[in-house]
Write an enzyme that holds these catalytic residues in place. Sequence first.
Site, PDB file in Angstrom:
ATOM      1  N   GLU A  15      68.302  55.981  84.918  1.00 11.12           N
ATOM      2  CA  GLU A  15      67.863  57.091  85.765  1.00 11.12           C
ATOM      3  C   GLU A  15      68.742  58.322  85.642  1.00 11.12           C
ATOM      4  O   GLU A  15      68.260  59.452  85.662  1.00 11.12           O
ATOM      5  CB  GLU A  15      67.810  56.629  87.230  1.00 11.12           C
ATOM      6  N   ARG A  62      51.507  57.583  95.876  1.00  8.37           N
ATOM      7  CA  ARG A  62      52.007  57.556  94.488  1.00  8.37           C
ATOM      8  C   ARG A  62      50.839  57.744  93.513  1.00  8.37           C
ATOM      9  O   ARG A  62      50.961  58.430  92.488  1.00  8.37           O
ATOM     10  CB  ARG A  62      52.744  56.243  94.196  1.00  8.37           C
ATOM     11  N   PHE A  68      66.247  54.297  93.137  1.00  3.60           N
ATOM     12  CA  PHE A  68      66.943  54.518  91.878  1.00  3.60           C
ATOM     13  C   PHE A  68      66.994  56.004  91.513  1.00  3.60           C
ATOM     14  O   PHE A  68      67.993  56.494  90.986  1.00  3.60           O
ATOM     15  CB  PHE A  68      66.258  53.717  90.761  1.00  3.60           C
TER      16      PHE A  68
END
Length: 314
Positions: free
Chosen positions: A58, A10, A83
């Site tokens: 989202e 990430r 999500f």
Amino acid sequence: MADIVTKATRESFGEALCELAKDNENIVVLDADLAGATKTSIFKKEFPERFFDCGIAEGNMICVSAGLASCGKIPVAASFAMFATGRAYEQIRNSVGYPHLNVKIAGSHAGISTGEDGATHQCLEDVALMRTIPGMTVLCPADHWEMKAAAKAAIEHVGPVYIRLGRLAIDSFNDPETYEFELGKGITLQEGNDITVVATGLVVNECRKACLKLKEEGYSVRLINIHTIKPIDRELIIKAAKETGKIITVEEHNVIGGLGDAVLEVTSEECPVKVRKVGVYDRYGYSGPAWELLEKFGLTETGIADVIREELQK
């Protein structure tokens, strides 16, 4: 060989976005109130005018991304994988996939290595969901260098892309001076004739260590890194199936709908061989330290080596 970089993918992705955005003003980033966790905060600090926090919404984030893409921008929509792909599946399907818009979806904190956040946040279904979207490219890079190369390829690719990001800091094993990334092409990390291991993401390095250990024991194991799960490298998989006669797939994902099923789809059509899937068997994860969870689910070097050894000895 370059020095080992220990970093979560990430963070590698966040760094790559900043580097790419310096030369491409069309790159914009959207996040769902999780910039600190997804590491899009790195981009936000560098390009605040090109960063949009959509809040905990989202579905709306994906729709805004679709609108930006229709205006010529290259939007990167980031959130936790659970999500980004779960809550926003309908918007991804109808607002991004159906019109085939140039939106890049980054799903962070995927897999059980999300750790203490527990089952609600440990997304084990994202690859399966995204594979079902027609025209969607699905990427799952294995280390820092591969993530940087994959981010560049994703931005350059015209069309929707889902890229899986990990929370856990892991060691790099690729050499940036020799590494080459190509969408849709797997990489043979170790040659072998007895059996083939096909892996993706975080567990590739664990498979690499397991295969090196088995090589010392006299076994000949072929190891393939599949960073692009869709479109998958059919040619490489068929070649391995024909030459070794047996395949083991390893993934930090539900064994239903992920890498294992993608490999099975190829072999069943082209070269039927036994395929054993190693991953999470149709269950939820639970809270705990990441490496302990990976060990519990048999996704570390020792557990993977045990499975390979078992198949070789049958």
